[in-house]
Design a protein around this motif. Structure first.
Motif, PDB file in Angstrom:
ATOM      1  N   ALA A   1       0.820  -1.215   0.000  1.00 49.99           N
ATOM      2  CA  ALA A   1       0.000   0.000   0.000  1.00 49.99           C
ATOM      3  C   ALA A   1       0.855   1.267   0.000  1.00 49.99           C
ATOM      4  O   ALA A   1       0.452   2.297  -0.536  1.00 49.99           O
ATOM      5  N   ALA A   2       2.050   1.170   0.593  1.00 46.63           N
ATOM      6  CA  ALA A   2       2.932   2.331   0.690  1.00 46.63           C
ATOM      7  C   ALA A   2       3.879   2.457  -0.503  1.00 46.63           C
ATOM      8  O   ALA A   2       4.578   3.459  -0.634  1.00 46.63           O
ATOM      9  N   ALA A   3       3.889   1.454  -1.369  1.00 50.59           N
ATOM     10  CA  ALA A   3       4.889   1.400  -2.438  1.00 50.59           C
ATOM     11  C   ALA A   3       4.809   2.562  -3.416  1.00 50.59           C
ATOM     12  O   ALA A   3       5.814   2.960  -3.999  1.00 50.59           O
ATOM     13  N   ASP A   4       3.613   3.123  -3.607  1.00 51.51           N
ATOM     14  CA  ASP A   4       3.475   4.220  -4.572  1.00 51.51           C
ATOM     15  C   ASP A   4       3.647   5.593  -3.936  1.00 51.51           C
ATOM     16  O   ASP A   4       3.318   6.616  -4.525  1.00 51.51           O
ATOM     17  N   GLY A   5       4.162   5.608  -2.692  1.00 49.22           N
ATOM     18  CA  GLY A   5       4.444   6.880  -2.038  1.00 49.22           C
ATOM     19  C   GLY A   5       3.343   7.389  -1.135  1.00 49.22           C
ATOM     20  O   GLY A   5       3.399   8.528  -0.662  1.00 49.22           O
ATOM     21  N   ALA A   6       2.334   6.554  -0.876  1.00 45.49           N
ATOM     22  CA  ALA A   6       1.248   6.974   0.011  1.00 45.49           C
ATOM     23  C   ALA A   6       1.788   7.270   1.407  1.00 45.49           C
ATOM     24  O   ALA A   6       2.729   6.631   1.878  1.00 45.49           O
ATOM     25  N   SER A   7       1.194   8.245   2.081  1.00 39.48           N
ATOM     26  CA  SER A   7       1.615   8.606   3.434  1.00 39.48           C
ATOM     27  C   SER A   7       1.151   7.545   4.420  1.00 39.48           C
ATOM     28  O   SER A   7       0.296   6.710   4.115  1.00 39.48           O
ATOM     29  N   VAL A   8       1.713   7.599   5.627  1.00 40.49           N
ATOM     30  CA  VAL A   8       1.303   6.665   6.679  1.00 40.49           C
ATOM     31  C   VAL A   8      -0.199   6.770   6.931  1.00 40.49           C
ATOM     32  O   VAL A   8      -0.902   5.757   7.051  1.00 40.49           O
ATOM     33  N   ASP A   9      -0.696   7.997   6.999  1.00 39.06           N
ATOM     34  CA  ASP A   9      -2.129   8.203   7.248  1.00 39.06           C
ATOM     35  C   ASP A   9      -2.976   7.630   6.106  1.00 39.06           C
ATOM     36  O   ASP A   9      -4.054   7.061   6.340  1.00 39.06           O
ATOM     37  N   GLU A  10      -2.512   7.790   4.879  1.00 39.53           N
ATOM     38  CA  GLU A  10      -3.253   7.261   3.729  1.00 39.53           C
ATOM     39  C   GLU A  10      -3.273   5.736   3.743  1.00 39.53           C
ATOM     40  O   GLU A  10      -4.304   5.116   3.459  1.00 39.53           O
TER      41      GLU A  10
ATOM     42  N   LYS B   1      13.644  -6.161   7.950  1.00 40.63           N
ATOM     43  CA  LYS B   1      13.743  -7.512   7.373  1.00 40.63           C
ATOM     44  C   LYS B   1      14.332  -7.516   5.970  1.00 40.63           C
ATOM     45  O   LYS B   1      14.925  -8.507   5.546  1.00 40.63           O
ATOM     46  N   THR B   2      14.152  -6.414   5.250  1.00 35.57           N
ATOM     47  CA  THR B   2      14.689  -6.344   3.887  1.00 35.57           C
ATOM     48  C   THR B   2      16.048  -5.652   3.841  1.00 35.57           C
ATOM     49  O   THR B   2      16.627  -5.491   2.768  1.00 35.57           O
ATOM     50  N   ASN B   3      16.548  -5.246   5.016  1.00 36.17           N
ATOM     51  CA  ASN B   3      17.834  -4.523   5.097  1.00 36.17           C
ATOM     52  C   ASN B   3      17.817  -3.276   4.219  1.00 36.17           C
ATOM     53  O   ASN B   3      18.795  -2.962   3.539  1.00 36.17           O
ATOM     54  N   ALA B   4      16.688  -2.587   4.241  1.00 35.73           N
ATOM     55  CA  ALA B   4      16.513  -1.404   3.401  1.00 35.73           C
ATOM     56  C   ALA B   4      16.853  -0.129   4.163  1.00 35.73           C
ATOM     57  O   ALA B   4      16.923  -0.103   5.390  1.00 35.73           O
ATOM     58  N   ARG B   5      17.045   0.955   3.407  1.00 35.53           N
ATOM     59  CA  ARG B   5      17.360   2.256   4.001  1.00 35.53           C
ATOM     60  C   ARG B   5      16.097   2.969   4.478  1.00 35.53           C
ATOM     61  O   ARG B   5      16.125   3.709   5.454  1.00 35.53           O
ATOM     62  N   ASN B   6      15.016   2.750   3.736  1.00 34.51           N
ATOM     63  CA  ASN B   6      13.742   3.409   4.055  1.00 34.51           C
ATOM     64  C   ASN B   6      12.616   2.585   3.432  1.00 34.51           C
ATOM     65  O   ASN B   6      12.874   1.551   2.807  1.00 34.51           O
TER      66      ASN B   6
ATOM     67  N   ALA C   1      10.680   3.200   0.860  1.00 36.18           N
ATOM     68  CA  ALA C   1      10.722   3.133  -0.600  1.00 36.18           C
ATOM     69  C   ALA C   1      11.732   2.077  -1.040  1.00 36.18           C
ATOM     70  O   ALA C   1      11.479   1.308  -1.979  1.00 36.18           O
ATOM     71  N   ASP C   2      12.869   2.034  -0.356  1.00 39.64           N
ATOM     72  CA  ASP C   2      13.893   1.036  -0.655  1.00 39.64           C
ATOM     73  C   ASP C   2      13.379  -0.363  -0.326  1.00 39.64           C
ATOM     74  O   ASP C   2      13.613  -1.319  -1.069  1.00 39.64           O
ATOM     75  N   ALA C   3      12.650  -0.483   0.785  1.00 36.13           N
ATOM     76  CA  ALA C   3      12.081  -1.776   1.178  1.00 36.13           C
ATOM     77  C   ALA C   3      11.081  -2.263   0.128  1.00 36.13           C
ATOM     78  O   ALA C   3      11.063  -3.452  -0.237  1.00 36.13           O
ATOM     79  N   ALA C   4      10.254  -1.349  -0.363  1.00 35.16           N
ATOM     80  CA  ALA C   4       9.273  -1.707  -1.383  1.00 35.16           C
ATOM     81  C   ALA C   4       9.974  -2.143  -2.672  1.00 35.16           C
ATOM     82  O   ALA C   4       9.560  -3.108  -3.325  1.00 35.16           O
ATOM     83  N   ARG C   5      11.067  -1.425  -3.024  1.00 29.87           N
ATOM     84  CA  ARG C   5      11.817  -1.796  -4.231  1.00 29.87           C
ATOM     85  C   ARG C   5      12.420  -3.178  -4.090  1.00 29.87           C
ATOM     86  O   ARG C   5      12.308  -4.022  -4.996  1.00 29.87           O
ATOM     87  N   ILE C   6      13.059  -3.443  -2.945  1.00 31.43           N
ATOM     88  CA  ILE C   6      13.691  -4.742  -2.713  1.00 31.43           C
ATOM     89  C   ILE C   6      12.649  -5.855  -2.732  1.00 31.43           C
ATOM     90  O   ILE C   6      12.845  -6.907  -3.371  1.00 31.43           O
ATOM     91  N   ALA C   7      11.533  -5.615  -2.074  1.00 28.78           N
ATOM     92  CA  ALA C   7      10.484  -6.620  -2.025  1.00 28.78           C
ATOM     93  C   ALA C   7       9.907  -6.884  -3.418  1.00 28.78           C
ATOM     94  O   ALA C   7       9.648  -8.036  -3.795  1.00 28.78           O
ATOM     95  N   ALA C   8       9.714  -5.823  -4.200  1.00 32.30           N
ATOM     96  CA  ALA C   8       9.174  -5.974  -5.549  1.00 32.30           C
ATOM     97  C   ALA C   8      10.141  -6.742  -6.448  1.00 32.30           C
ATOM     98  O   ALA C   8       9.738  -7.612  -7.226  1.00 32.30           O
ATOM     99  N   GLU C   9      11.421  -6.418  -6.344  1.00 30.82           N
ATOM    100  CA  GLU C   9      12.429  -7.091  -7.164  1.00 30.82           C
ATOM    101  C   GLU C   9      12.525  -8.577  -6.863  1.00 30.82           C
ATOM    102  O   GLU C   9      12.907  -9.367  -7.712  1.00 30.82           O
TER     103      GLU C   9
END
Length: 201
Positions: free
Chosen positions: A151-160, A182-187, A189-197
């Motif tokens: 849900a957050a992958a497209d840049g949605a805010s926490v509240d959204e 768990k994905t060893n990501a920086r943030n 957006a990085d976590a979403a990228r790693i998970a998607a890849e």
């Protein structure tokens, strides 16, 4: 005669695949779809034996459609046909009950033989994808972490995200934080990228 539905958002690829498979004496292409949302209505109308689904379709993706078909049309055999295979996709596909997972760069006669094998009750998974999936392992994310990250992958805010998933903002932050770790990501957006890849989303 084996009847086929082909779902792929790339018109040229879809039509070429339909033309090539249609040349086989034992196949008939009865439906073509460009979006995931078109598949269920098309299957309801045409009742194909096999649905060939691309993963990267819009609204929704092929793996989500495959899971829907497992519930609504268990008699329809599903084969995922994609340009490339991400490790997590194979597990998600198998969890969705697909009968096959093949890459598009294989010769069309390889795909045709795969369809025949599936119709004979066998499963057809590209062996390289199985090896790759085994090497990378299953997703480290829980189902709830996956939902929040998706849900957050497209840049949605926490509240959204919280509003979309009917969660509190605090719960969303906690799950995003856990997914980042768990994905060893920086943030996120990085976590979403790693998970998607890795095919985890």
């Amino acid at each position: 005669m084996t009847t086929l539905l082909i779902a792929d958002d790339q018109t040229m690829v879809r039509e070429a695949l339909a033309a090539l498979l249609g040349m086989e004496s034992d196949f008939e292409v009865v439906a073509q779809c460009a979006r995931g949302s078109e598949v269920v209505p098309a299957i309801t109308a045409t009742r194909p034996d096999v649905a060939l689904l691309d993963v990267d379709m819009p609204e929704p993706d092929g793996l989500t459609v495959a899971a829907t078909l497992k519930d609504k049309f268990p008699e329809v055999k599903v084969i995922i046909v994609t340009t490339y295979g991400r490790p997590g996709w194979v597990k998600r596909a198998l969890d969705a009950g697909v009968s096959g997972f093949m890459v598009k760069d294989a010769p069309v006669d390889h795909l045709a033989e795969g369809i025949r094998r599936v119709m004979a009750g066998m499963s057809v998974i590209d062996p390289e994808l199985v090896v790759e999936s085994t090497m990378h392992g299953a997703s480290p994310l829980t189902a709830r972490e996956t939902d929040v990250l998706r849900a957050a992958a497209d840049g949605a805010s926490v509240d959204e995200v919280a509003a979309q998933l009917y969660l509190s903002a605090g719960t969303v932050r906690n799950r995003l934080s856990s997914a980042i770790g768990k994905t060893n990501a920086r943030n996120r957006a990085d976590a979403a990228r790693i998970a998607a890849e890795n095919g985890w989303l």
